[in-house]
Design a protein around this motif. Sequence first.
Motif, PDB file in Angstrom:
ATOM      1  N   PRO A  42     -11.514  12.263   0.345  1.00 44.70           N
ATOM      2  CA  PRO A  42     -12.122  13.080   1.407  1.00 44.70           C
ATOM      3  C   PRO A  42     -11.200  14.214   1.855  1.00 44.70           C
ATOM      4  N   GLU A  43     -11.801  15.331   2.180  1.00 48.20           N
ATOM      5  CA  GLU A  43     -11.031  16.541   2.483  1.00 48.20           C
ATOM      6  C   GLU A  43     -10.083  16.357   3.671  1.00 48.20           C
ATOM      7  N   HIS A  44     -10.510  15.605   4.689  1.00 46.41           N
ATOM      8  CA  HIS A  44      -9.682  15.488   5.888  1.00 46.41           C
ATOM      9  C   HIS A  44      -8.406  14.665   5.653  1.00 46.41           C
ATOM     10  N   ARG A  45      -8.329  13.957   4.523  1.00 50.29           N
ATOM     11  CA  ARG A  45      -7.145  13.160   4.210  1.00 50.29           C
ATOM     12  C   ARG A  45      -6.134  13.908   3.334  1.00 50.29           C
ATOM     13  N   ARG A  46      -6.562  14.969   2.721  1.00 51.12           N
ATOM     14  CA  ARG A  46      -5.774  15.594   1.654  1.00 51.12           C
ATOM     15  C   ARG A  46      -4.435  16.145   2.136  1.00 51.12           C
ATOM     16  N   ALA A  47      -4.418  16.809   3.265  1.00 54.17           N
ATOM     17  CA  ALA A  47      -3.188  17.457   3.745  1.00 54.17           C
ATOM     18  C   ALA A  47      -2.068  16.456   4.017  1.00 54.17           C
ATOM     19  N   PHE A  48      -2.427  15.198   4.259  1.00 58.68           N
ATOM     20  CA  PHE A  48      -1.422  14.176   4.531  1.00 58.68           C
ATOM     21  C   PHE A  48      -0.841  13.570   3.242  1.00 58.68           C
ATOM     22  N   LEU A  49      -1.433  13.900   2.087  1.00 66.41           N
ATOM     23  CA  LEU A  49      -1.112  13.188   0.849  1.00 66.41           C
ATOM     24  C   LEU A  49      -0.594  14.058  -0.283  1.00 66.41           C
ATOM     25  N   VAL A  50      -1.003  15.325  -0.322  1.00 64.81           N
ATOM     26  CA  VAL A  50      -0.613  16.185  -1.445  1.00 64.81           C
ATOM     27  C   VAL A  50       0.862  16.564  -1.336  1.00 64.81           C
ATOM     28  N   GLN A  51       1.402  17.098  -2.419  1.00 63.60           N
ATOM     29  CA  GLN A  51       2.841  17.347  -2.488  1.00 63.60           C
ATOM     30  C   GLN A  51       3.309  18.496  -1.604  1.00 63.60           C
ATOM     31  N   SER A  98       0.837  -1.210   0.000  1.00 59.05           N
ATOM     32  CA  SER A  98       0.000   0.000   0.000  1.00 59.05           C
ATOM     33  C   SER A  98       0.861   1.245   0.000  1.00 59.05           C
ATOM     34  N   LEU A  99       1.964   1.187   0.738  1.00 57.28           N
ATOM     35  CA  LEU A  99       2.861   2.332   0.827  1.00 57.28           C
ATOM     36  C   LEU A  99       3.451   2.686  -0.535  1.00 57.28           C
ATOM     37  N   LEU A 100       3.740   1.683  -1.341  1.00 56.26           N
ATOM     38  CA  LEU A 100       4.264   1.951  -2.687  1.00 56.26           C
ATOM     39  C   LEU A 100       3.249   2.710  -3.530  1.00 56.26           C
ATOM     40  N   SER A 101       1.989   2.319  -3.453  1.00 52.09           N
ATOM     41  CA  SER A 101       0.969   3.002  -4.247  1.00 52.09           C
ATOM     42  C   SER A 101       0.743   4.425  -3.741  1.00 52.09           C
ATOM     43  N   VAL A 102       0.804   4.621  -2.433  1.00 49.16           N
ATOM     44  CA  VAL A 102       0.653   5.965  -1.867  1.00 49.16           C
ATOM     45  C   VAL A 102       1.806   6.861  -2.311  1.00 49.16           C
ATOM     46  N   SER A 103       3.026   6.326  -2.251  1.00 55.37           N
ATOM     47  CA  SER A 103       4.186   7.112  -2.669  1.00 55.37           C
ATOM     48  C   SER A 103       4.110   7.472  -4.150  1.00 55.37           C
ATOM     49  N   LEU A 104       3.716   6.514  -4.979  1.00 58.86           N
ATOM     50  CA  LEU A 104       3.605   6.763  -6.413  1.00 58.86           C
ATOM     51  C   LEU A 104       2.556   7.840  -6.698  1.00 58.86           C
ATOM     52  N   ALA A 105       1.405   7.741  -6.034  1.00 55.71           N
ATOM     53  CA  ALA A 105       0.332   8.724  -6.251  1.00 55.71           C
ATOM     54  C   ALA A 105       0.773  10.118  -5.827  1.00 55.71           C
ATOM     55  N   ASN A 106       1.565  10.197  -4.773  1.00 50.88           N
ATOM     56  CA  ASN A 106       2.084  11.495  -4.332  1.00 50.88           C
ATOM     57  C   ASN A 106       3.084  12.052  -5.342  1.00 50.88           C
ATOM     58  N   GLN A 107       4.009  11.213  -5.783  1.00 54.23           N
ATOM     59  CA  GLN A 107       5.096  11.699  -6.623  1.00 54.23           C
ATOM     60  C   GLN A 107       4.644  12.098  -8.022  1.00 54.23           C
ATOM     61  N   VAL A 108       3.639  11.401  -8.568  1.00 55.42           N
ATOM     62  CA  VAL A 108       3.164  11.785  -9.905  1.00 55.42           C
ATOM     63  C   VAL A 108       2.140  12.915  -9.850  1.00 55.42           C
ATOM     64  N   GLY A 109       1.673  13.256  -8.643  1.00 55.96           N
ATOM     65  CA  GLY A 109       0.722  14.355  -8.500  1.00 55.96           C
ATOM     66  C   GLY A 109      -0.728  13.944  -8.541  1.00 55.96           C
ATOM     67  N   LEU A 110      -1.004  12.631  -8.465  1.00 52.74           N
ATOM     68  CA  LEU A 110      -2.398  12.185  -8.521  1.00 52.74           C
ATOM     69  C   LEU A 110      -3.197  12.695  -7.327  1.00 52.74           C
ATOM     70  N   PHE A 111      -2.610  12.703  -6.146  1.00 51.26           N
ATOM     71  CA  PHE A 111      -3.333  13.191  -4.969  1.00 51.26           C
ATOM     72  C   PHE A 111      -3.676  14.673  -5.107  1.00 51.26           C
ATOM     73  N   ASP A 112      -2.775  15.448  -5.703  1.00 51.89           N
ATOM     74  CA  ASP A 112      -3.061  16.869  -5.904  1.00 51.89           C
ATOM     75  C   ASP A 112      -4.240  17.066  -6.844  1.00 51.89           C
ATOM     76  N   VAL A 113      -4.313  16.240  -7.885  1.00 56.40           N
ATOM     77  CA  VAL A 113      -5.448  16.323  -8.815  1.00 56.40           C
ATOM     78  C   VAL A 113      -6.730  15.952  -8.096  1.00 56.40           C
ATOM     79  N   LEU A 114      -6.698  14.859  -7.342  1.00 55.11           N
ATOM     80  CA  LEU A 114      -7.889  14.435  -6.604  1.00 55.11           C
ATOM     81  C   LEU A 114      -8.338  15.503  -5.605  1.00 55.11           C
TER      82      LEU A 114
END
Length: 360
Positions: free
Chosen positions: A90-99, A24-40
């Motif tokens: 969800p909004e409460h998760r975003r600050a922990f995930l965006v770049q 799971s950590l690999l997918s979270v790191s990948l989503a952060n590094q490519v900017g997917l979390f920022d788009v979401l």
Amino acid sequence: MASQGETAKEFGAKIGQMMVHGFSLLSVSLANQVGLFDVLASQKGPKTSQEIADAGDFKERYVRELLGALVMSRIVELDSTPSGDTFFLPEHRRAFLVQESQLNDAVLLSGMVAGLGGEPFRIVKECFKKDGPRGVPYASYKGMDFLDKVTSKFIKNHLIPDVICSYPELKSKLDDGASVLDVGCGYGTSTTTLATAFPKSTFLGFDILEESIKGAEAKAQGMTNVTFEVRDASKMPPDWTAKFDVVLMHDAFHDQARPDRTLGALPRVMTEGAIFLMIEPSSHTKMADNRDKLPGMEILYTISTLHCMPVSLYFEDGLGLGACWGRERAVEMLQEAGFEVIAATDNGGGRGQHFCCRKR
């Protein structure tokens, strides 16, 4: 012992959960590094994978598969209807995930899982063999700049208010105009941050890696009180004798091939009464103390096994001190090198510890 009463079934479940979280950590790191979390995070309401891909200029098929991993990890929410699937962060998760966030240390540090895999992991496996290589060269570690992002947040938010300002003598030197040496400066974040805050002082940062110094020079463009150079910490030139009023080492001491020689060389380049500030990861010298007193130390021991220790042992006479060498041993080494240890304490901001010392 802590394992008393634990069943084989319970331990098997524990290992299974560790494996799940690792992937799971690999997918979270990948989503952060490519900017997917920022788009979401920028989306208003649930969106299809195609809409998300279009917003981020991504290939939809890659987005959809990674979203699947994030949904399974309960990071991203899925709304599945007869008309199709939509996704929402969800909004409460975003600050922990965006770049760009003050709360994303964990997801940034997760990049080390991927960064330490591949070539470094392969070489370290060979290092365990008696006839294997001594260690791993720095050049084998590619794309580790995310670690600089983690340390940069501490430097920019806590180094001056929580560490420097705790020592009036040190702050006074910097305010009045000191000659400062930053040993193992990496990408130059500590050097440039202090140079900006204390314009009367002059700063010289050096690092053994040319790549790091190039990054540091880029950060210092336009600054007139900072210079950088590529140099081995154990080989400081003769004309540096009694040159520096303040010496700083941030997360660099334990990586040195011969940290004892580096410590031994520092007093010569320091002026009378100069201050040495060494910042290191939090740890104790006894393994049992790390287990019992410092939660999460499995992270530091793993990083040390795959990076900090091997880069030191790579050199013929490297000590392989490791990141978990501990406060107690640090104080002993500092005193043996001729320093008066003014303080050995935790940093503000919940990251690491520091040693404020004076040249005797």
